[in-house]
Design a protein around this motif. Sequence first.
Motif, PDB file in Angstrom:
ATOM      1  N   ARG A 177     -25.712  23.741  35.274  1.00 27.22           N
ATOM      2  CA  ARG A 177     -26.395  23.953  34.009  1.00 27.22           C
ATOM      3  C   ARG A 177     -27.246  25.216  34.048  1.00 27.22           C
ATOM      4  O   ARG A 177     -27.339  25.914  33.050  1.00 27.22           O
ATOM      5  CB  ARG A 177     -27.279  22.753  33.688  1.00 27.22           C
ATOM      6  CG  ARG A 177     -26.496  21.620  33.068  1.00 27.22           C
ATOM      7  CD  ARG A 177     -27.442  20.679  32.401  1.00 27.22           C
ATOM      8  NE  ARG A 177     -27.509  19.435  33.182  1.00 27.22           N
ATOM      9  CZ  ARG A 177     -28.345  18.471  32.952  1.00 27.22           C
ATOM     10  NH1 ARG A 177     -29.233  18.583  31.995  1.00 27.22           N
ATOM     11  NH2 ARG A 177     -28.325  17.389  33.671  1.00 27.22           N
ATOM     12  N   THR A 212     -25.061  28.203  33.427  1.00 28.54           N
ATOM     13  CA  THR A 212     -24.678  28.298  32.014  1.00 28.54           C
ATOM     14  C   THR A 212     -25.858  28.785  31.174  1.00 28.54           C
ATOM     15  O   THR A 212     -25.686  29.623  30.279  1.00 28.54           O
ATOM     16  CB  THR A 212     -24.204  26.924  31.506  1.00 28.54           C
ATOM     17  OG1 THR A 212     -23.168  26.449  32.368  1.00 28.54           O
ATOM     18  CG2 THR A 212     -23.682  27.014  30.095  1.00 28.54           C
ATOM     19  N   TYR A 213     -27.035  28.292  31.463  1.00 27.36           N
ATOM     20  CA  TYR A 213     -28.228  28.712  30.722  1.00 27.36           C
ATOM     21  C   TYR A 213     -28.499  30.205  30.944  1.00 27.36           C
ATOM     22  O   TYR A 213     -28.776  30.938  29.989  1.00 27.36           O
ATOM     23  CB  TYR A 213     -29.443  27.890  31.166  1.00 27.36           C
ATOM     24  CG  TYR A 213     -30.726  28.395  30.566  1.00 27.36           C
ATOM     25  CD1 TYR A 213     -31.034  28.154  29.228  1.00 27.36           C
ATOM     26  CD2 TYR A 213     -31.620  29.132  31.331  1.00 27.36           C
ATOM     27  CE1 TYR A 213     -32.207  28.633  28.678  1.00 27.36           C
ATOM     28  CE2 TYR A 213     -32.791  29.614  30.786  1.00 27.36           C
ATOM     29  CZ  TYR A 213     -33.075  29.363  29.457  1.00 27.36           C
ATOM     30  OH  TYR A 213     -34.238  29.851  28.915  1.00 27.36           O
TER      31      TYR A 213
END
Length: 67
Positions: A2, A5-6
Amino acid sequence: MRLHTYLYAAVSSRLAELRRDTERGDSPVPTAVIIFGLVAAAMAVTGLVLAKATDWMDAIPDHAKAP
């Protein structure tokens, strides 16, 4: 995963934002500083040339003493 992706999304959006505003221009302060520096340099060169020319002209012997 995550975090990856962030970071990708954050960097992509920031780059898109920067690309959108391509004509940001330059602020007048650096331009004024550059112009002031060029004027100061020109005045220094002019003063140096004037001093050298005056010294050179004063070194010429007086031609009125010739017979």
